[in-house]
Every structure is written in C-alpha cells, then in structure tokens.
Design a protein around this motif. Structure first.
Motif, PDB file in Angstrom:
ATOM      1  N   LEU A 158     -71.456  80.642  24.364  1.00 49.65           N
ATOM      2  CA  LEU A 158     -72.901  80.877  24.384  1.00 49.65           C
ATOM      3  C   LEU A 158     -73.634  79.588  24.751  1.00 49.65           C
ATOM      4  O   LEU A 158     -73.378  78.527  24.189  1.00 49.65           O
ATOM      5  CB  LEU A 158     -73.371  81.368  23.013  1.00 49.65           C
ATOM      6  CG  LEU A 158     -74.862  81.676  22.884  1.00 49.65           C
ATOM      7  CD1 LEU A 158     -75.200  82.979  23.611  1.00 49.65           C
ATOM      8  CD2 LEU A 158     -75.269  81.782  21.405  1.00 49.65           C
ATOM      9  N   ARG A 159     -74.552  79.684  25.705  1.00 53.65           N
ATOM     10  CA  ARG A 159     -75.375  78.540  26.105  1.00 53.65           C
ATOM     11  C   ARG A 159     -76.707  78.646  25.364  1.00 53.65           C
ATOM     12  O   ARG A 159     -77.391  79.665  25.471  1.00 53.65           O
ATOM     13  CB  ARG A 159     -75.584  78.556  27.618  1.00 53.65           C
ATOM     14  CG  ARG A 159     -74.267  78.340  28.393  1.00 53.65           C
ATOM     15  CD  ARG A 159     -74.407  78.665  29.863  1.00 53.65           C
ATOM     16  NE  ARG A 159     -75.596  78.055  30.444  1.00 53.65           N
ATOM     17  CZ  ARG A 159     -75.723  76.754  30.722  1.00 53.65           C
ATOM     18  NH1 ARG A 159     -74.716  75.926  30.463  1.00 53.65           N
ATOM     19  NH2 ARG A 159     -76.819  76.280  31.250  1.00 53.65           N
ATOM     20  N   HIS A 160     -77.057  77.611  24.634  1.00 54.63           N
ATOM     21  CA  HIS A 160     -78.184  77.763  23.709  1.00 54.63           C
ATOM     22  C   HIS A 160     -78.893  76.449  23.462  1.00 54.63           C
ATOM     23  O   HIS A 160     -78.346  75.364  23.667  1.00 54.63           O
ATOM     24  CB  HIS A 160     -77.677  78.304  22.368  1.00 54.63           C
ATOM     25  CG  HIS A 160     -76.723  77.374  21.677  1.00 54.63           C
ATOM     26  ND1 HIS A 160     -77.128  76.454  20.734  1.00 54.63           N
ATOM     27  CD2 HIS A 160     -75.379  77.204  21.800  1.00 54.63           C
ATOM     28  CE1 HIS A 160     -76.077  75.777  20.303  1.00 54.63           C
ATOM     29  NE2 HIS A 160     -74.997  76.214  20.940  1.00 54.63           N
ATOM     30  N   THR A 161     -80.125  76.567  22.990  1.00 57.34           N
ATOM     31  CA  THR A 161     -80.846  75.447  22.399  1.00 57.34           C
ATOM     32  C   THR A 161     -81.835  76.011  21.401  1.00 57.34           C
ATOM     33  O   THR A 161     -82.246  77.178  21.508  1.00 57.34           O
ATOM     34  CB  THR A 161     -81.568  74.600  23.470  1.00 57.34           C
ATOM     35  OG1 THR A 161     -82.034  73.378  22.873  1.00 57.34           O
ATOM     36  CG2 THR A 161     -82.778  75.327  24.045  1.00 57.34           C
ATOM     37  N   SER A 162     -82.197  75.210  20.414  1.00 58.10           N
ATOM     38  CA  SER A 162     -83.153  75.608  19.384  1.00 58.10           C
ATOM     39  C   SER A 162     -84.342  74.650  19.408  1.00 58.10           C
ATOM     40  O   SER A 162     -84.156  73.435  19.480  1.00 58.10           O
ATOM     41  CB  SER A 162     -82.499  75.588  17.995  1.00 58.10           C
ATOM     42  OG  SER A 162     -81.428  76.515  17.913  1.00 58.10           O
ATOM     43  N   LEU A 163     -85.536  75.214  19.354  1.00 57.31           N
ATOM     44  CA  LEU A 163     -86.761  74.421  19.390  1.00 57.31           C
ATOM     45  C   LEU A 163     -87.407  74.435  18.013  1.00 57.31           C
ATOM     46  O   LEU A 163     -87.789  75.489  17.507  1.00 57.31           O
ATOM     47  CB  LEU A 163     -87.727  74.991  20.435  1.00 57.31           C
ATOM     48  CG  LEU A 163     -87.164  75.147  21.853  1.00 57.31           C
ATOM     49  CD1 LEU A 163     -88.234  75.689  22.796  1.00 57.31           C
ATOM     50  CD2 LEU A 163     -86.597  73.839  22.369  1.00 57.31           C
ATOM     51  N   ARG A 164     -87.486  73.252  17.415  1.00 57.53           N
ATOM     52  CA  ARG A 164     -88.106  73.122  16.095  1.00 57.53           C
ATOM     53  C   ARG A 164     -89.544  72.647  16.276  1.00 57.53           C
ATOM     54  O   ARG A 164     -89.786  71.640  16.939  1.00 57.53           O
ATOM     55  CB  ARG A 164     -87.347  72.102  15.242  1.00 57.53           C
ATOM     56  CG  ARG A 164     -85.935  72.522  14.865  1.00 57.53           C
ATOM     57  CD  ARG A 164     -85.223  71.388  14.151  1.00 57.53           C
ATOM     58  NE  ARG A 164     -83.869  71.755  13.724  1.00 57.53           N
ATOM     59  CZ  ARG A 164     -82.948  70.886  13.346  1.00 57.53           C
ATOM     60  NH1 ARG A 164     -83.218  69.582  13.340  1.00 57.53           N
ATOM     61  NH2 ARG A 164     -81.742  71.295  12.981  1.00 57.53           N
ATOM     62  N   ALA A 223     -95.398  77.496  24.559  1.00 58.25           N
ATOM     63  CA  ALA A 223     -94.848  78.548  25.406  1.00 58.25           C
ATOM     64  C   ALA A 223     -94.189  77.959  26.647  1.00 58.25           C
ATOM     65  O   ALA A 223     -93.107  78.391  27.060  1.00 58.25           O
ATOM     66  CB  ALA A 223     -95.948  79.539  25.794  1.00 58.25           C
ATOM     67  N   ASP A 224     -94.832  76.963  27.247  1.00 58.62           N
ATOM     68  CA  ASP A 224     -94.263  76.320  28.435  1.00 58.62           C
ATOM     69  C   ASP A 224     -92.898  75.701  28.138  1.00 58.62           C
ATOM     70  O   ASP A 224     -91.990  75.731  28.976  1.00 58.62           O
ATOM     71  CB  ASP A 224     -95.210  75.239  28.961  1.00 58.62           C
ATOM     72  CG  ASP A 224     -96.455  75.819  29.615  1.00 58.62           C
ATOM     73  OD1 ASP A 224     -96.450  77.030  29.933  1.00 58.62           O
ATOM     74  OD2 ASP A 224     -97.435  75.070  29.807  1.00 58.62           O
ATOM     75  N   ALA A 225     -92.740  75.134  26.942  1.00 61.42           N
ATOM     76  CA  ALA A 225     -91.462  74.519  26.566  1.00 61.42           C
ATOM     77  C   ALA A 225     -90.363  75.574  26.463  1.00 61.42           C
ATOM     78  O   ALA A 225     -89.214  75.334  26.864  1.00 61.42           O
ATOM     79  CB  ALA A 225     -91.600  73.761  25.250  1.00 61.42           C
ATOM     80  N   HIS A 226     -90.687  76.743  25.926  1.00 60.55           N
ATOM     81  CA  HIS A 226     -89.701  77.826  25.847  1.00 60.55           C
ATOM     82  C   HIS A 226     -89.257  78.266  27.241  1.00 60.55           C
ATOM     83  O   HIS A 226     -88.064  78.504  27.486  1.00 60.55           O
ATOM     84  CB  HIS A 226     -90.274  79.022  25.086  1.00 60.55           C
ATOM     85  CG  HIS A 226     -90.301  78.846  23.602  1.00 60.55           C
ATOM     86  ND1 HIS A 226     -91.236  78.072  22.964  1.00 60.55           N
ATOM     87  CD2 HIS A 226     -89.491  79.342  22.624  1.00 60.55           C
ATOM     88  CE1 HIS A 226     -91.017  78.104  21.660  1.00 60.55           C
ATOM     89  NE2 HIS A 226     -89.959  78.865  21.427  1.00 60.55           N
ATOM     90  N   VAL A 227     -90.217  78.389  28.146  1.00 58.34           N
ATOM     91  CA  VAL A 227     -89.889  78.804  29.506  1.00 58.34           C
ATOM     92  C   VAL A 227     -89.024  77.741  30.191  1.00 58.34           C
ATOM     93  O   VAL A 227     -88.039  78.062  30.862  1.00 58.34           O
ATOM     94  CB  VAL A 227     -91.165  79.072  30.314  1.00 58.34           C
ATOM     95  CG1 VAL A 227     -90.840  79.317  31.787  1.00 58.34           C
ATOM     96  CG2 VAL A 227     -91.910  80.274  29.735  1.00 58.34           C
ATOM     97  N   LEU A 245     -90.469  69.781  18.996  1.00 58.69           N
ATOM     98  CA  LEU A 245     -91.679  69.802  19.805  1.00 58.69           C
ATOM     99  C   LEU A 245     -92.785  69.216  18.937  1.00 58.69           C
ATOM    100  O   LEU A 245     -93.483  69.932  18.211  1.00 58.69           O
ATOM    101  CB  LEU A 245     -92.010  71.231  20.245  1.00 58.69           C
ATOM    102  CG  LEU A 245     -90.921  71.938  21.053  1.00 58.69           C
ATOM    103  CD1 LEU A 245     -91.386  73.331  21.461  1.00 58.69           C
ATOM    104  CD2 LEU A 245     -90.521  71.128  22.284  1.00 58.69           C
ATOM    105  N   GLY A 246     -92.905  67.898  18.972  1.00 54.31           N
ATOM    106  CA  GLY A 246     -93.839  67.193  18.094  1.00 54.31           C
ATOM    107  C   GLY A 246     -94.830  66.367  18.880  1.00 54.31           C
ATOM    108  O   GLY A 246     -94.650  66.084  20.068  1.00 54.31           O
ATOM    109  N   ASP A 293     -86.144  66.095  28.570  1.00 54.44           N
ATOM    110  CA  ASP A 293     -85.295  67.168  29.078  1.00 54.44           C
ATOM    111  C   ASP A 293     -86.049  68.441  29.449  1.00 54.44           C
ATOM    112  O   ASP A 293     -85.565  69.237  30.264  1.00 54.44           O
ATOM    113  CB  ASP A 293     -84.226  67.524  28.042  1.00 54.44           C
ATOM    114  CG  ASP A 293     -83.259  66.375  27.780  1.00 54.44           C
ATOM    115  OD1 ASP A 293     -83.270  65.406  28.559  1.00 54.44           O
ATOM    116  OD2 ASP A 293     -82.506  66.456  26.793  1.00 54.44           O
ATOM    117  N   LEU A 294     -87.229  68.647  28.853  1.00 53.29           N
ATOM    118  CA  LEU A 294     -87.963  69.897  29.077  1.00 53.29           C
ATOM    119  C   LEU A 294     -89.332  69.681  29.702  1.00 53.29           C
ATOM    120  O   LEU A 294     -90.067  70.653  29.934  1.00 53.29           O
ATOM    121  CB  LEU A 294     -88.143  70.652  27.746  1.00 53.29           C
ATOM    122  CG  LEU A 294     -86.872  71.038  26.982  1.00 53.29           C
ATOM    123  CD1 LEU A 294     -87.232  71.648  25.641  1.00 53.29           C
ATOM    124  CD2 LEU A 294     -86.028  72.002  27.805  1.00 53.29           C
ATOM    125  N   GLY A 295     -89.689  68.416  29.938  1.00 50.72           N
ATOM    126  CA  GLY A 295     -91.022  68.137  30.457  1.00 50.72           C
ATOM    127  C   GLY A 295     -92.116  68.411  29.439  1.00 50.72           C
ATOM    128  O   GLY A 295     -93.270  68.670  29.796  1.00 50.72           O
TER     129      GLY A 295
END
Length: 316
Positions: A158-164, A223-227, A245-246, A293-295
């Motif tokens: 599974l390819r994954h990441t979690s955003l806190r 939302a942009d970070a999730h995309v 995401l701080g 990594d996510l801009g």
C-alpha cells in the motif's frame, strides 16, 4: 474516492480536486456531512466505510485509483465518553476500507490524521519526530489508523501518507462552512450573530498574551495539500509516512478574538473564564517537510480565515 467528502473539510477536498480537473466520487454516511456540500456533477454514494461490500463496489464501479480518507468520528472531547463508537468508526472503519481497497487493487491512500496524536507535547515546535502520546480515544484512533496504513504497506505494498493537522478554519466558498458544535470559529461567529459575547477559557497561560496558542490553517490550503499528496502517490512518487500541516508560529485565542472584532465590525470585549482541564498552553507544528514535498504553504492570513468564515456564516 473521498470518504467523508460531504463534510466541511471533505467537501473542500472534493472542490480542490475539481479545480485541477480530477474527477472524484464521494462516500459519506451523512452523519455529520451534508448532501448539499457535494457538487451536482460528483457522484455521492451514501453509506458507511464499515460496509466493506459497498466500499468495494464503489471502488470498482467508479474506476477509483486512489483514496483520500477523511470519514470518521472527529470530536476528541466526546470520544472520551464514547470510546467504543470512536474506535468502531475510526479504527474498524479504516480496516474495512483497507480490506476493500486490497480486494480491488487500489494501492494509494492519503489519510486525514490529527495533531491529537501528539497529546500535549513538551516542545515549542512539533515536528514529525516528536513522540506521539494521544490523550483521547480520538487521538488514539487516529494513531492506530496510521499504524494500519503502515502495516498494510509492509504487507501488501500500500502506498500511503498521513497528514496531521490542527485547527482548520475558514471557507473557500460561501456554499461550504464549518457546522461543528465544538470548534472555536463557528462557536464565536454564532455568538456574535446571536448578539452574545464570546468567551476565552483561560487567560493565565505562559504565552505572550496569556491565552492558548494553536495552529490555525485555512481549509482551502489544507485541501490543496491533500490533492498534492494524492497526485504524488498516483504518479508513483515517494512520500514520508507522516506530514504535519502546521504554521510554524501559531495564533493565540485573544488574537483570534481581536481579528473577529476587526473583520466583522462587531466591537466586543470577550468574557474571560477559568482554564478548561487538559488545555495545553501552546501546540504549534512545523510544516517544513510538507512544504518541501507537497508544496504546502499558508496562503491565507488570519483576517482571511475570519473573513471567509464570517461570509459563509452570514450566507446561511
């Protein structure tokens, strides 16, 4: 597929996908989401992530290549009184989702996690290396969700990441707004709209103005970070297991009250009440890894956050 895509944050994520031309399907049981938050052109499947067969059918029928997983029971305080419900929705539900994904060969997932996984960290700036020590069933359930993704990654690729993330506020459009009965922004705005005086809980903390300091981020930036994360995984890119995401500096409750008065034009002096049990003085996270990594950027000021939330509140 966006689970929980009819909710406040989920509907903004769906909108962000639409802005870059990526089609989505929403799976939501509408327990806290709203049918009207889902655009007419986006398919809405009403149901629970606990229904493995329904999830699997949705993935197959809509040719889903990745999942953004936001569905869950998100109220940390209430979770203390409803631990079994919290674990069923957030842990068992995530396990069923992953089971359905494996059955359909869907290998990419972005998980909406929480700063609640850190509990009350004894550091000025939280990083991804800060030890986790959740203090509520909600925070524990989010951490277990991250473990499920990690273990499924090891077992099945599974390819994954979690955003806190911390406190999500504002609106990208007046059609979408925060309806939570527990979050600071809607509570303050509702009080002002009703002619009541908002309240600060605790003014004697070891912070510059004596009130709690937190990360507040605009929902559109979130939302942009999730995309960005979903697109990176879909394109075969590599991401860290977890990102914060701080803001890096945070905002105090009194600063929020000042901004509320300034933006709404309603002059008020907030009532002051004693501290609430368990509220730490400061929790602020670094977003440096996500920026790299996510801009990830904070494109909205505090006044932007308040203004957009107030306009959405007035529209409804």
């Amino acid at each position: 597929m966006v689970t929980g895509g009819a909710g406040y944050i989920g509907s903004h994520v769906v909108g962000a996908f639409g802005l870059v031309g990526l089609p989505t399907v929403v799976l939501d049981d509408l327990s806290s989401g709203h049918r009207g938050f889902v655009p007419d052109e986006v398919p809405l499947v009403e149901g629970s992530i606990l229904d493995t067969d329904l999830v699997a059918r949705t993935l197959a029928e809509h040719d889903v290549v990745g999942v953004v997983h936001l569905a869950g029971f998100k109220y940390a305080g209430v979770s203390v009184d409803r631990p079994l419900h919290t674990y069923e929705q957030n842990v068992t539900g995530t396990a069923h989702l992953l089971e359905a994904m494996a059955a359909q060969g869907v290998q990419n997932i972005v998980f909406s996690s929480s700063a609640a996984t850190y509990g009350t960290p004894d550091v000025d700036l939280v990083t991804e290396e800060t030890p986790t020590a959740p203090e509520s069933p909600y925070g524990e359930s989010k951490l277990i969700g991250e473990w499920l993704l990690r273990d499924q990654g090891r077992a099945a690729g599974l390819r994954h990441t979690s955003l806190r993330y911390f406190n999500v506020v504002g609106s990208a459009t007046t059609d979408l707004y925060d309806t939570s009965p527990h979050n600071l922004f809607p509570l303050v705005l509702e009080a002002l709209a009703a002619g009541r005086t908002p309240r600060i809980n605790g003014t004697d903390y070891a912070t510059p103005d004596g009130t709690c300091v937190r990360d507040y981020i605009h929902v559109a930036d979130l939302a942009d970070a999730h995309v960005a994360a979903a697109r990176t995984l879909a394109d075969g890119g590599t991401l860290q297991r977890v990102y914060n995401l701080g803001s890096g500096d945070g905002v105090s409750v009194r600063q929020i009250m000042d901004a509320m008065a300034r933006v709404t034009g309603i002059d008020f002096t907030p009532d002051e009440a004693p501290r609430r049990p368990g509220d730490p003085a400061r929790i602020v996270a670094s977003g440096e890894a996500a920026a790299r990594d996510l801009g990830w950027t904070m494109r909205h000021s505090l006044d932007d956050m308040v203004r957009s939330a107030w306009e959405a509140r007035q529209a409804h």
